[in-house]
Each structure stands twice: as C-alpha cells, then as structure tokens.
Design an enzyme around this catalytic site. Structure first.
Site, PDB file in Angstrom:
ATOM      1  N   ARG A  28      -8.503  -0.570   4.446  1.00 43.19           N
ATOM      2  CA  ARG A  28      -7.610   0.469   3.909  1.00 43.19           C
ATOM      3  C   ARG A  28      -6.252  -0.110   3.548  1.00 43.19           C
ATOM      4  O   ARG A  28      -5.552   0.456   2.712  1.00 43.19           O
ATOM      5  CB  ARG A  28      -7.424   1.582   4.946  1.00 43.19           C
ATOM      6  CG  ARG A  28      -8.681   2.395   5.136  1.00 43.19           C
ATOM      7  CD  ARG A  28      -8.532   3.382   6.249  1.00 43.19           C
ATOM      8  NE  ARG A  28      -7.466   4.320   5.921  1.00 43.19           N
ATOM      9  CZ  ARG A  28      -7.238   5.436   6.599  1.00 43.19           C
ATOM     10  NH1 ARG A  28      -7.998   5.751   7.614  1.00 43.19           N
ATOM     11  NH2 ARG A  28      -6.270   6.232   6.257  1.00 43.19           N
TER      12      ARG A  28
ATOM     13  N   CYS B 246      -5.378  12.335  12.329  1.00 44.25           N
ATOM     14  CA  CYS B 246      -6.057  11.068  12.071  1.00 44.25           C
ATOM     15  C   CYS B 246      -6.030  10.217  13.317  1.00 44.25           C
ATOM     16  O   CYS B 246      -5.615  10.662  14.378  1.00 44.25           O
ATOM     17  CB  CYS B 246      -5.446  10.342  10.888  1.00 44.25           C
ATOM     18  SG  CYS B 246      -3.903   9.560  11.268  1.00 44.25           S
TER      19      CYS B 246
ATOM     20  N   ASP C  46       4.318   0.576  11.838  1.00 44.97           N
ATOM     21  CA  ASP C  46       3.099  -0.085  11.344  1.00 44.97           C
ATOM     22  C   ASP C  46       3.010  -1.555  11.766  1.00 44.97           C
ATOM     23  O   ASP C  46       1.935  -2.147  11.721  1.00 44.97           O
ATOM     24  CB  ASP C  46       3.023   0.011   9.813  1.00 44.97           C
ATOM     25  CG  ASP C  46       2.722   1.428   9.349  1.00 44.97           C
ATOM     26  OD1 ASP C  46       2.338   2.264  10.184  1.00 44.97           O
ATOM     27  OD2 ASP C  46       2.879   1.698   8.145  1.00 44.97           O
TER      28      ASP C  46
ATOM     29  N   ARG D 225      -1.070  14.717  12.027  1.00 48.00           N
ATOM     30  CA  ARG D 225      -0.229  14.430  10.855  1.00 48.00           C
ATOM     31  C   ARG D 225       0.234  15.766  10.276  1.00 48.00           C
ATOM     32  O   ARG D 225      -0.288  16.235   9.261  1.00 48.00           O
ATOM     33  CB  ARG D 225      -1.008  13.623   9.798  1.00 48.00           C
ATOM     34  CG  ARG D 225      -1.537  12.273  10.255  1.00 48.00           C
ATOM     35  CD  ARG D 225      -0.481  11.244  10.583  1.00 48.00           C
ATOM     36  NE  ARG D 225       0.081  10.531   9.461  1.00 48.00           N
ATOM     37  CZ  ARG D 225      -0.274   9.310   9.060  1.00 48.00           C
ATOM     38  NH1 ARG D 225      -1.248   8.676   9.656  1.00 48.00           N
ATOM     39  NH2 ARG D 225       0.336   8.717   8.064  1.00 48.00           N
TER      40      ARG D 225
ATOM     41  N   LYS E 139       0.837  -1.213   0.000  1.00 46.64           N
ATOM     42  CA  LYS E 139       0.000   0.000   0.000  1.00 46.64           C
ATOM     43  C   LYS E 139       0.868   1.258   0.000  1.00 46.64           C
ATOM     44  O   LYS E 139       0.613   2.194  -0.752  1.00 46.64           O
ATOM     45  CB  LYS E 139      -0.897   0.000   1.247  1.00 46.64           C
ATOM     46  CG  LYS E 139      -1.578   1.326   1.503  1.00 46.64           C
ATOM     47  CD  LYS E 139      -2.445   1.296   2.739  1.00 46.64           C
ATOM     48  CE  LYS E 139      -1.736   1.587   4.030  1.00 46.64           C
ATOM     49  NZ  LYS E 139      -1.447   3.001   4.323  1.00 46.64           N
ATOM     50  N   ASN E 140       1.894   1.257   0.860  1.00 55.58           N
ATOM     51  CA  ASN E 140       2.673   2.485   1.016  1.00 55.58           C
ATOM     52  C   ASN E 140       3.610   2.768  -0.162  1.00 55.58           C
ATOM     53  O   ASN E 140       4.222   3.830  -0.214  1.00 55.58           O
ATOM     54  CB  ASN E 140       3.453   2.460   2.340  1.00 55.58           C
ATOM     55  CG  ASN E 140       2.515   2.623   3.529  1.00 55.58           C
ATOM     56  OD1 ASN E 140       1.318   2.883   3.356  1.00 55.58           O
ATOM     57  ND2 ASN E 140       3.041   2.470   4.726  1.00 55.58           N
TER      58      ASN E 140
ATOM     59  N   LEU F 243       7.162  19.742   7.193  1.00 55.52           N
ATOM     60  CA  LEU F 243       8.394  19.361   6.481  1.00 55.52           C
ATOM     61  C   LEU F 243       8.161  19.366   4.967  1.00 55.52           C
ATOM     62  O   LEU F 243       9.036  19.752   4.189  1.00 55.52           O
ATOM     63  CB  LEU F 243       8.880  17.982   6.938  1.00 55.52           C
ATOM     64  CG  LEU F 243       9.202  17.860   8.436  1.00 55.52           C
ATOM     65  CD1 LEU F 243       9.542  16.425   8.808  1.00 55.52           C
ATOM     66  CD2 LEU F 243      10.363  18.785   8.793  1.00 55.52           C
TER      67      LEU F 243
HETATM   68  C1  UD1 Z   1       4.162   6.838   6.224  1.00 57.33           C
HETATM   69  C2  UD1 Z   1       3.306   5.621   6.033  1.00 57.33           C
HETATM   70  C3  UD1 Z   1       2.768   5.152   7.365  1.00 57.33           C
HETATM   71  C4  UD1 Z   1       3.918   4.902   8.328  1.00 57.33           C
HETATM   72  C5  UD1 Z   1       4.810   6.135   8.418  1.00 57.33           C
HETATM   73  C6  UD1 Z   1       6.064   5.924   9.255  1.00 57.33           C
HETATM   74  C7  UD1 Z   1       2.387   5.909   3.825  1.00 57.33           C
HETATM   75  C8  UD1 Z   1       1.187   6.130   3.004  1.00 57.33           C
HETATM   76  N1  UD1 Z   1       2.203   5.942   5.154  1.00 57.33           N
HETATM   77  O1  UD1 Z   1       3.335   7.859   6.766  1.00 57.33           O
HETATM   78  O2  UD1 Z   1       2.052   3.926   7.151  1.00 57.33           O
HETATM   79  O3  UD1 Z   1       3.398   4.624   9.610  1.00 57.33           O
HETATM   80  O4  UD1 Z   1       5.240   6.534   7.097  1.00 57.33           O
HETATM   81  O5  UD1 Z   1       6.791   4.868   8.761  1.00 57.33           O
HETATM   82  O6  UD1 Z   1       3.463   5.656   3.326  1.00 57.33           O
HETATM   83  N2  UD1 Z   1       6.051  14.588  10.625  1.00 57.33           N
HETATM   84  C9  UD1 Z   1       6.181  15.929  10.939  1.00 57.33           C
HETATM   85  N3  UD1 Z   1       6.069  16.854   9.925  1.00 57.33           N
HETATM   86  C10 UD1 Z   1       5.872  16.466   8.625  1.00 57.33           C
HETATM   87  C11 UD1 Z   1       5.748  15.104   8.318  1.00 57.33           C
HETATM   88  C12 UD1 Z   1       5.841  14.165   9.351  1.00 57.33           C
HETATM   89  O7  UD1 Z   1       6.358  16.302  12.096  1.00 57.33           O
HETATM   90  O8  UD1 Z   1       5.801  17.357   7.747  1.00 57.33           O
HETATM   91  C13 UD1 Z   1       6.127  13.577  11.730  1.00 57.33           C
HETATM   92  C14 UD1 Z   1       4.812  12.824  11.917  1.00 57.33           C
HETATM   93  O9  UD1 Z   1       3.932  13.496  12.761  1.00 57.33           O
HETATM   94  C15 UD1 Z   1       5.290  11.523  12.529  1.00 57.33           C
HETATM   95  C16 UD1 Z   1       6.657  11.306  11.881  1.00 57.33           C
HETATM   96  O10 UD1 Z   1       7.056  12.562  11.366  1.00 57.33           O
HETATM   97  O11 UD1 Z   1       5.445  11.682  13.914  1.00 57.33           O
HETATM   98  C17 UD1 Z   1       6.638  10.266  10.777  1.00 57.33           C
HETATM   99  O12 UD1 Z   1       5.810  10.692   9.742  1.00 57.33           O
HETATM  100  P1  UD1 Z   1       6.081  10.299   8.230  1.00 57.33           P
HETATM  101  O13 UD1 Z   1       7.352   9.518   8.107  1.00 57.33           O
HETATM  102  O14 UD1 Z   1       5.923  11.523   7.398  1.00 57.33           O
HETATM  103  O15 UD1 Z   1       4.872   9.317   7.964  1.00 57.33           O
HETATM  104  P2  UD1 Z   1       3.837   9.363   6.778  1.00 57.33           P
HETATM  105  O16 UD1 Z   1       4.533   9.648   5.494  1.00 57.33           O
HETATM  106  O17 UD1 Z   1       2.683  10.199   7.165  1.00 57.33           O
END
Ligand code: UD1
Length: 417
Positions: free
Chosen positions: A398, A116, A306, A121, A22-23, A125
């Site tokens: 999902r 969520c 995950d 979320r 999925k990811n 960044l």
């Molecule tokens: C992706 C995965 C999700 C997985 C996660 C971590 C997909 C669709 N989803 O989510 O299943 O659990 O990686 O491996 O690929 N953060 C910030 N600012 C930002 C972006 C992120 O502070 O702009 C923080 C988030 O709150 C979180 C951490 O960084 O605490 C990790 O987030 P991120 O690696 O971005 O996860 P996702 O891409 O949302």
C-alpha cells in the site's frame, strides 16, 4: 498470498532513490476530479493505494493511464457523484474524494471509510468543515449524502485538531467555492503544501499552505496541470531505519532534509552521522545503534506517527532503552507482538512503548497487520540472526514501491515468494 523471505545480518550499502510520496499522491489524485481536463502527475508511486484511487477516478468518469512514473488523468468526463462502498473500502484516504466530488458535481454520495488497522478513523472534522462551507449533509446507515446544489460558499473554519485529511478535503472543496475560506489550525505537513502547489497550478488561489493558517480565495473553476509529487519522507525514514539497524552506510537520493526536521536528530541521537549534499542524504550508522531516549509522535513539524513503527524496530537492537509515545493514533503498536517473537524486549501500555535494546534478534515467521507495522517487521528481519518470513505483504504494497527489490539492490538477502 505473497510473503517476504529475509536472511538477516547483511550489511547494506549504496545509493537509493526515494519514491514519490503516497500521502501527496492520494489527495492530489482526488483533486484531479475538480481540475477539468488533462492532468499529468509525475513521480506517482506504483502502489495498491494509488491503484485504488485510480479505480475511483475511473468510476467517476475520468480517463486514467500510466506512462512509466507518470499518471495521466483526464477528468473532463466526470459524470457521477457516488462512490460505491467496495471502492471506498480499498483505501482509507478515499474520504478526501468527498470535497472534490461535492465541489465538482454539487453532490457526493459515499459510505464512511470506517475504522482501520491502526484505530478508528473518524471524519467529524471533515463534515463539520464542509457544513461550514454550506454543504447539506445527511448521514444514514453509515453513508453520506452531501449536497451543495448552488455551490459551496467560502467561510471560516477553525480545526480543533490539525487533521491532515480534513485540511486536504477543505482545501479542495474551497478552491472553487464562492468567496474566501480561512482555515486556522490547519495541518502543516509537506503533503499539504504539495497539494496546494498542485491546486495553484490548476488555477486555484491558496496561500499559507504549510504555515497553519490557510487562505483560499475561491475561483470559478480549475483546469488540468502538470505536477511532480514530492519525495516520500516516510519512505526516507524507513530507509534510514534500515541503515541504522544494520550498521550500514546509505545514500538516499532526493530525500528532502527539511521534511525530516524532527526525524534526523533522532537518528543522530542514536549515533548515526548524517550528511546532506546536493539533494542527497547520506547516513552512516554505528556498528550498534544507541538508545534514542524518548520519541513522541506529533503533528508536523513533530516526529511523524508513520515513522514510529520503523524506528521502533530499529530501537529493538539499540544499546539502552528507548521510549515511544504515540500521540496520533490509538492502535499503532500491533506489530510489537511480532517483534517480541523475534526476541525483542517491548512493553506497551496505552500510548507508551518501552523498548529495551537486546544484542540480537532471531529470525521468525511473523505477520504484518498494517502498512508501517509491515515495514517494521522487515527492518527487524534485516537485523535478525537467521531467516525470517514476513507475511501480510499486501499491507507493505500500500505504501512501499517494490521494497524487496530496493533492499536487495542495496545488498539485503530478501525475496518475495
Ligand atoms: C494522514 C496520513 C497518515 C498519517 C496521518 C497523520 C494520508 C493518506 N494519510 O491520515 O498516513 O498517519 O495523516 O499524520 O495522508 N481525526 C478526528 N476526526 C477527523 C479526522 C481525524 O478525530 O475528522 C483524528 C484521527 O482519529 C487521528 C488524528 O485526528 O487520531 C489524525 O488524523 P489525520 O491527521 O486526519 O490523519 P489522516 O488524514 O487520516
């Protein structure tokens, strides 16, 4: 509202193919917006999150159709740069469309994906990096208006945290920017390498994916391509947890052991034996799993957040105490209240959960509130004595393709009602 009925304590056995990731699928579908022309994405799982991405692609002007396991996307006709809130809210990963739409059309208007089930979320960044590539971004009333009328410009991006989504957004946006972009402290997940692989097939010049420092030499445009999605390492970890909790032997066909580097030793610690041969992974679980001591979630190559919930469910009936430390998301123990209803001994405080293994769980009526929590409840139900009803199946759908059919083919007594 569908529910799963599970009669626990059945041994599982046999072979199971691991679905496409999925990811990987979600960012690759977003990236097709930039790859003008026909794309064929093989091994694309049938999931509600994938359907939500297809809805966005159609809205933007793409032609999308499914043929078996493949999605065919023709993005030649993209003629919109806005994504309505109703479509954005259907999947949290919709934010990865930001870089793609901006790079393709010079503008992107969409609303914040919001928080969520597993915590806030933030997208700071993503926005900071896109600004460094020259995007002008206005944030108003929870919505974003991003412009790059003369195109994006390559630059240096240093991520303060290796965010998966931000790395993907930057990689897509920089693929057709003018000049070279360097991303340091980039996420190293296998799904990042899969996205880079797809973009490179489309004519992009991306180097270092999966290694922490990404170099993207911008090209004028991308063309469509054929690509096969990698197997889902989280689904693999979930199936390993199903075997571990039921003392079963399973063969996972297509599981990539190198993507499970931090996961497999944890199952071995619990007393499982693992054998990898010709692209298959065989797990033989002991009659009763042992404690896995301390499991800390980390960015890849660390233990994936995950896979925490599925493994935590398996730890509930292990011999001894297992401690989990959740370092990625704030709110990832919500399912533990439901596990306690089934007789589990779980204490959580902040990012720590302490699981004292009990000899037996008991069937109960439980409700899932997020995707991986839903998988955890199914795993607990497989181990529990008697019948369980798991509601909140929409969360499971999902990320898992027909999990109930997969498990029932392996010998579980499970059905959707
Ligand atoms: C992706 C995965 C999700 C997985 C996660 C971590 C997909 C669709 N989803 O989510 O299943 O659990 O990686 O491996 O690929 N953060 C910030 N600012 C930002 C972006 C992120 O502070 O702009 C923080 C988030 O709150 C979180 C951490 O960084 O605490 C990790 O987030 P991120 O690696 O971005 O996860 P996702 O891409 O949302």
């Amino acid at each position: 509202m569908s529910k799963l009925l599970v009669k626990g304590r059945q041994k599982l056995g046999g072979e199971v193919s691991v679905q496409g990731a999925k990811n990987s699928a979600l960012p690759i579908l977003a990236a097709t917006v930039l790859a003008k022309g026909e794309n064929v994405i093989f091994n694309c799982p049938c999931l509600s999150d994938v359907d939500a991405s297809c809805g966005i692609l159609r809205y933007l002007g793409c032609r999308v159709r499914r043929e078996g396991g493949a999605l065919l996307i023709d993005s030649a006709g993209v003629d919109r740069s806005d994504i309505p809130d109703s479509l954005m809210r259907k999947t949290r990963s919709s934010i990865v469309f930001l870089g793609a739409v901006l790079a393709r059309t010079g503008r992107a208007r969409l609303c914040f994906p919001g928080g969520c089930e597993i915590g806030p979320r933030p997208i700071d960044l993503h926005l900071k990096a896109l600004r460094q590539l020259g995007a002008e971004i206005r944030e108003e009333h929870g919505c974003l208006d991003c412009r790059a009328p003369y195109g994006l410009k390559g630059g240096r991006v240093a991520l303060s945290f290796p965010s998966v989504g931000a790395t993907e957004d930057i990689m897509i946006a920089a693929a057709t920017a003018s000049g070279t972009t360097t991303v340091t402290n980039a996420a190293r997940e296998p799904e990042i390498a899969d996205l880079a692989d797809y973009l490179n097939r489309c004519g992009a010049h991306i180097y270092g994916a999966g290694e922490g420092v990404l170099v993207i030499d911008g090209v004028p445009s991308l063309h469509g391509a054929l690509h096969t999605i990698i197997p889902d390492r989280i689904v693999a970890a979930t199936l390993l947890s199903c075997a571990a909790v039921t003392g079963s032997e399973l063969v996972l066909k297509g599981a990539v052991t190198s993507h499970l580097g931090a996961v497999l030793p944890v199952f071995e610690e619990g007393g499982c034996s693992l054998q990898s041969r010709d692209g298959d992974l065989k797990i033989t679980a002991p009659h009763r799993l042992r404690s896995m001591r301390v499991v800390r979630t980390m960015p890849y190559p660390g233990f994936p957040t995950d896979a925490q919930a599925p493994l935590l469910a398996a730890a509930c009936t292990a011999l001894g105490t297992t401690v989990f430390v959740e370092n990625i998301f704030e709110n990832r123990y919500r399912h533990t209240g439901e596990l306690i209803r089934m007789g589990a001994s779980v204490k959580t405080e902040g990012k720590v959960a302490v699981i004292e293994g009990v000899p037996r769980l008991y069937g109960a009526s439980v409700e899932a509130t997020d995707l991986r929590g839903a998988a955890a409840l199914v795993i607990a139900a497989l181990a529990a004595e008697g019948k369980s009803t798991v509601s909140g199946v929409k969360y499971l759908e999902r990320g898992y393709e027909n999990l109930e059919t997969v498990l029932s083919d392996l010998g579980a007594e499970i059905k959707k009602i």
